[in-house]
Structures are given as structure tokens and as C-alpha cells.
Write an enzyme that holds these catalytic residues in place. Structure first.
Site, PDB file in Angstrom:
ATOM      1  N   GLU A 234      73.309   6.668 -30.777  1.00  0.00           N
ATOM      2  CA  GLU A 234      74.670   6.198 -31.088  1.00  0.00           C
ATOM      3  C   GLU A 234      75.676   7.324 -30.924  1.00  0.00           C
ATOM      4  O   GLU A 234      75.434   8.460 -31.370  1.00  0.00           O
ATOM      5  CB  GLU A 234      74.760   5.684 -32.529  1.00  0.00           C
TER       6      GLU A 234
ATOM      7  N   ARG B  25      69.993  -3.736 -14.453  1.00  0.00           N
ATOM      8  CA  ARG B  25      70.821  -4.733 -15.129  1.00  0.00           C
ATOM      9  C   ARG B  25      71.667  -4.029 -16.184  1.00  0.00           C
ATOM     10  O   ARG B  25      71.129  -3.461 -17.132  1.00  0.00           O
ATOM     11  CB  ARG B  25      69.849  -5.719 -15.781  1.00  0.00           C
TER      12      ARG B  25
ATOM     13  N   LYS C 287      74.370  -5.871  -9.145  1.00  0.00           N
ATOM     14  CA  LYS C 287      74.588  -6.841  -8.060  1.00  0.00           C
ATOM     15  C   LYS C 287      74.630  -6.077  -6.729  1.00  0.00           C
ATOM     16  O   LYS C 287      73.628  -5.501  -6.333  1.00  0.00           O
ATOM     17  CB  LYS C 287      75.853  -7.646  -8.344  1.00  0.00           C
TER      18      LYS C 287
ATOM     19  N   THR D 270      79.323  -4.939 -13.498  1.00  0.00           N
ATOM     20  CA  THR D 270      77.893  -4.824 -13.721  1.00  0.00           C
ATOM     21  C   THR D 270      77.396  -3.770 -12.737  1.00  0.00           C
ATOM     22  O   THR D 270      78.117  -3.360 -11.829  1.00  0.00           O
ATOM     23  CB  THR D 270      77.157  -6.152 -13.438  1.00  0.00           C
TER      24      THR D 270
HETATM   25  N1  DSN Z   1      75.615 -14.687 -13.612  1.00  0.00           N
HETATM   26  C1  DSN Z   1      76.481 -13.817 -12.834  1.00  0.00           C
HETATM   27  C2  DSN Z   1      76.637 -14.281 -11.440  1.00  0.00           C
HETATM   28  O1  DSN Z   1      75.651 -14.771 -10.918  1.00  0.00           O
HETATM   29  O2  DSN Z   1      77.692 -14.161 -10.854  1.00  0.00           O
HETATM   30  C3  DSN Z   1      77.777 -13.608 -13.470  1.00  0.00           C
HETATM   31  O3  DSN Z   1      77.662 -13.428 -14.821  1.00  0.00           O
END
Ligand code: DSN
Length: 413
Positions: A48, A229, A223, A220
Site C-alpha cells: 500500500e 490484464r 488490449k 487498460t
Molecule cells: N470488455 C472490454 C471490451 O471488450 O472492450 C471493455 O471493458
């Protein structure tokens, strides 16, 4: 692994990923180095606080990895501050709202059915109990252009304290300069949620909202950025806004950061800083354009008329007479994973909408180029057109399996 049930589930999932093609545009394959960081001893540690200012002892190595992650994130996105502790994209957005706004304040974001994200103000989300959301839309679903005049009118009338640019199912570039100038005029914070296109920005293929003067970026890391993640929040300057963001993430909303995940983010950012990542990002776009060409040739309607990023939203109900839910199932049967998705002002319900959303980040990681991308698009349409022909679908499944075998998931980049 000693736990037989979980080991078998992991092995089955690994095989599913190996033998099929992943086209969900928000998914990707991480390197072995990232998996190693995720499975490292950092998972045992509570930390923390922030580097140099923690509530528990034993932090010499957690500080090291968090500082590396922060420095690399700042370098990639050319900004002065990064908080790499958000557990994912939704908590990053919520932390940003709580950092900069008071209960009852207004946020202007894109309507979900026009491409926006749940956390940008969909009534089912808890944030709508605290903040007041108003929404902008596309002006024309044939071109995907945002109705910036509508956006400006709403901004003038509703005086939001925050304007959100960003999306979950939108295939065109955003005019960040226009967002920023509207934000400046009404003195609203400008926040870009780049979760989907972070890798395209990192690779220099899409515009960086900070270049247009945005205050905050949320994202995020899993992606197009091809990391673990997780989430992060960046600010253009290191000042009042960043102090508020740090406080809002911890202790405002989260407890101990997931240090194994932060170590993995650091590895991901290191990979994104390599020159080869630029090639990867460029190829994501080329592959999406190649798929677009096939869809256009075969008269499958695309929302926004096509794509300028990594994803395509296709109106399969309007074009092929199959609902998004049925299409997702048929494509699952042939080993291609996509997701059903609402299209703008969809007449069908969200559980079985008119569209499917798919994209190229994961298959580009496998090494697909334009020819393979076109082949995948042809196979998808063949399968949907022949959805009641079991023999034909088995033949297509075999072709998908062969393609997947020819392009194994790489272990490093
Ligand atoms: N679930 C994600 C997506 O597929 O775009 C967004 O939160």
C-alpha cells in the site's frame, strides 16, 4: 501443477487459444516474460502506498518495478505522470471521476450504443448514482463521424465538469483537438479513455490525445498494448491533477496494489518501447483494412463504413439475416472468436443484438499479414452464409485449424 481440475482447465484453455483464432478486439496474447512476471513472487507482497512512501516494510524491489513501470509508461505516452496501480480499465475511470469531481457533477461521454463504454455513463453502472452523465452520438453511422456540433451544444448547455473521449466499439479516429477546444471553452477536464487504442498510440499509428492538450488518459494494458490484464492513469503534467489521481486510486478506492501485475506492466511497456512494436501496431491497422476490403466486397455493412483502427463493427443482422448472438455461436463452432455487439440505435436487445465486433490485435501478434486477414474474413462470411450446413462448417473449421497451426502463438517479441 498439483491441482488436477484447474491444471486441466488451464491446458484446455491453452489448446483453445492455440487451435482457434482470437478476434475479440480487446484481447491479445502476452509474451512468456509477462506470464513469468505475473506468476512471480511479487504476488505475495503487500505494498500500500507509492514508491518511497509505503505502509509496509520490505519494499526495495516493489519500489524498483513500480518506478520502472511509471518511467516507461511516461516515455511511451510522452507525459509527466503515471499511476500504474489501477486494477483494470473500469477502476481507472472510476478513480479519475472521484479524483476530479464532486457528487452530482456532470460528465459528457459517448452513448454506449454509438460505441461508448459502460463506465462512460450507462444507467446500469453504479457511477450513475453519484455523477450525472449526458451523452453525445455519431452524426452519421455511414461514416462514423461524431456529431461534434451536438457535442458542443450539449457542453454549452449542460456545462459538464469532464468530457470523455474514448470508446469500446467504435472504428474511427477521434478529433481530439475538437474535444480539447470544447473542453477548454467550458473549463471542463478532458479525459481520453484509450483502452482500445493504447497500442496503436504507443506504436505511432494513432494520435496521442496529450498532443491535443488532454488533461488525463485512462487505459487498460491488455488490449492493443499487449500487456497483462490491468489499468493505468496518465496525466499530461505532474501537478494538482496527478496528486488527486494518486489519492483517489489509493487510499480512495483500492488497497494493496497487485505488484506481480505491475511488474508485468513494466515488461509490457518495455516491449512497447521496442522499434518492432511500431511494426506490430502498423500491421494491426493494415490487417483491419484488409478485412474491411473483403466485407465491403461481400456487401456486409460496417458501422462507420469501415475502420481506421483495429476493429470492425458489422451489422450481420441487416446484411446476412443472422443475429449477433447466432453469428457469435456459428463463428465459435468454426474456431473464430468474436463478440456479439449492439449497433447504433439497435432494434434488437443487447443480449442478442444486430452486430458482431471483431478485430486484428491478437491475430497480428500471431504473424498474420493482409493475405491471411482477408482469408479469415472470407471464412467468417462463408460460415455465416452456410450456417445451416454442418459439412461446410466442418470444412471451414479445418481451414481455421490449419491457419492457426501455421501461425503458432509466439513466446516473445
Ligand atoms: N470488455 C472490454 C471490451 O471488450 O472492450 C471493455 O471493458
Amino acid at each position: 501443477m498439483k491441482d488436477k481440475e484447474i491444471r486441466e482447465a488451464i491446458e484446455s484453455e491453452e489448446n483453445r487459444q492455440k487451435e482457434g483464432l482470437e478476434l475479440i478486439p480487446s484481447e491479445n496474447y502476452v509474451s512468456k516474460d509477462i506470464l513469468t512476471a505475473l506468476g512471480s513472487a511479487f504476488t505475495n507482497k503487500y505494498s500500500e502506498g507509492y514508491p518511497g512512501n509505503r505502509y509496509y516494510g520490505g519494499q526495495e524491489f516493489t519500489d524498483e518495478v513500480e518506478n520502472i513501470a511509471i518511467d516507461r509508461a511516461k516515455k511511451i505516452f510522452n507525459c509527466k505522470f503515471a499511476n500504474v496501480q489501477p486494477l483494470s480499465g473500469a477502476p481507472a475511470n472510476i478513480a479519475t471521476y472521484f479524483a476530479l469531481l464532486e457528487p452530482g457533477d456532470t460528465i459528457l461521454g459517448m452513448d454506449l450504443s454509438h460505441g461508448g463504454h459502460l463506465t462512460h455513463g450507462h444507467p446500469v453502472t453504479s457511477a450513475t448514482k453519484i455523477f450525472r452523465f449526458v451523452r453525445y452520438h455519431m452524426k452519421d453511422i455511414e461514416t462514423g463521424e461524431i456529431d461534434y456540433d451536438e457535442l458542443e451544444k450539449i457542453a454549452d448547455k449542460e456545462k459538464p465538469k469532464m468530457i470523455l473521449a474514448g470508446f469500446s466499439a467504435y472504428s474511427r479516429e477521434l478529433d481530439y483537438k475538437r474535444f480539447a477546444s470544447i473542453g477548454k471553452k467550458i473549463r471542463a477536464y478532458t479525459v481520453a479513455d484509450i483502452a482500445h487504442v493504447a497500442g496503436l498510440i504507443a506504436g505511432g499509428v494513432s494520435e496521442n490525445p496529450f498532443d491535443s492538450g488532454f488533461d488525463v488518459i485512462t487505459s487498460t494494458t491488455h488490449k492493443t498494448l499487449r500487456g497483462p490484464r490491468g489499468g493505468m492513469i496518465l496525466t499530461r503534467e505532474n501537478g494538482e491533477i496527478s496528486k488527486k489521481i494518486d489519492k483517489s486510486v489509493f487510499p480512495g478506492l483500492q488497497g494493496g496494489p497487485h505488484m506481480n501485475n505491475i511488474a508485468a506492466k513494466a515488461v509490457c511497456f518495455g516491449e512497447a518501447l521496442k522499434p518492432s512494436f511500431k511494426e506490430y501496431a502498423g500491421q494491426i491497422l493494415k490487417n483491419a483494412k484488409a478485412m474491411e476490403e473483403v466485407l465491403r466486397k461481400r456487401n456486409v455493412k460496417m458501422i462507420g463504413g469501415g475502420t481506421s483502427n483495429h476493429l470492425i463493427l458489422a451489422d450481420v443482422h441487416g446484411s446476412l439475416g443472422v443475429t449477433g448472438g447466432e453469428a457469435e455461436k456459428v463463428l465459435d463452432e468454426i474456431g473464430i472468436t468474436v463478440n456479439k455487439n449492439v449497433i447504433a440505435d439497435d432494434k434488437l436487445p443487447p443480449k442478442d443484438p444486430s452486430g458482431i465486433r471483431f478485430g486484428t490485435p491478437a491475430m497480428t501478434t500471431r504473424g498474420f499479414k493482409e493475405n491471411e486477414s482477408k482469408e479469415v474474413a472470407e471464412l467468417m462470411i462463408d460460415a455465416l452464409e452456410n450456417r445451416n450446413d454442418a459439412k461446410k462448417k466442418e470444412e471451414i473449421r479445418e481451414k481455421v485449424r490449419n491457419l492457426a497451426e501455421e501461425f503458432p502463438i509466439p513466446e516473445s517479441f
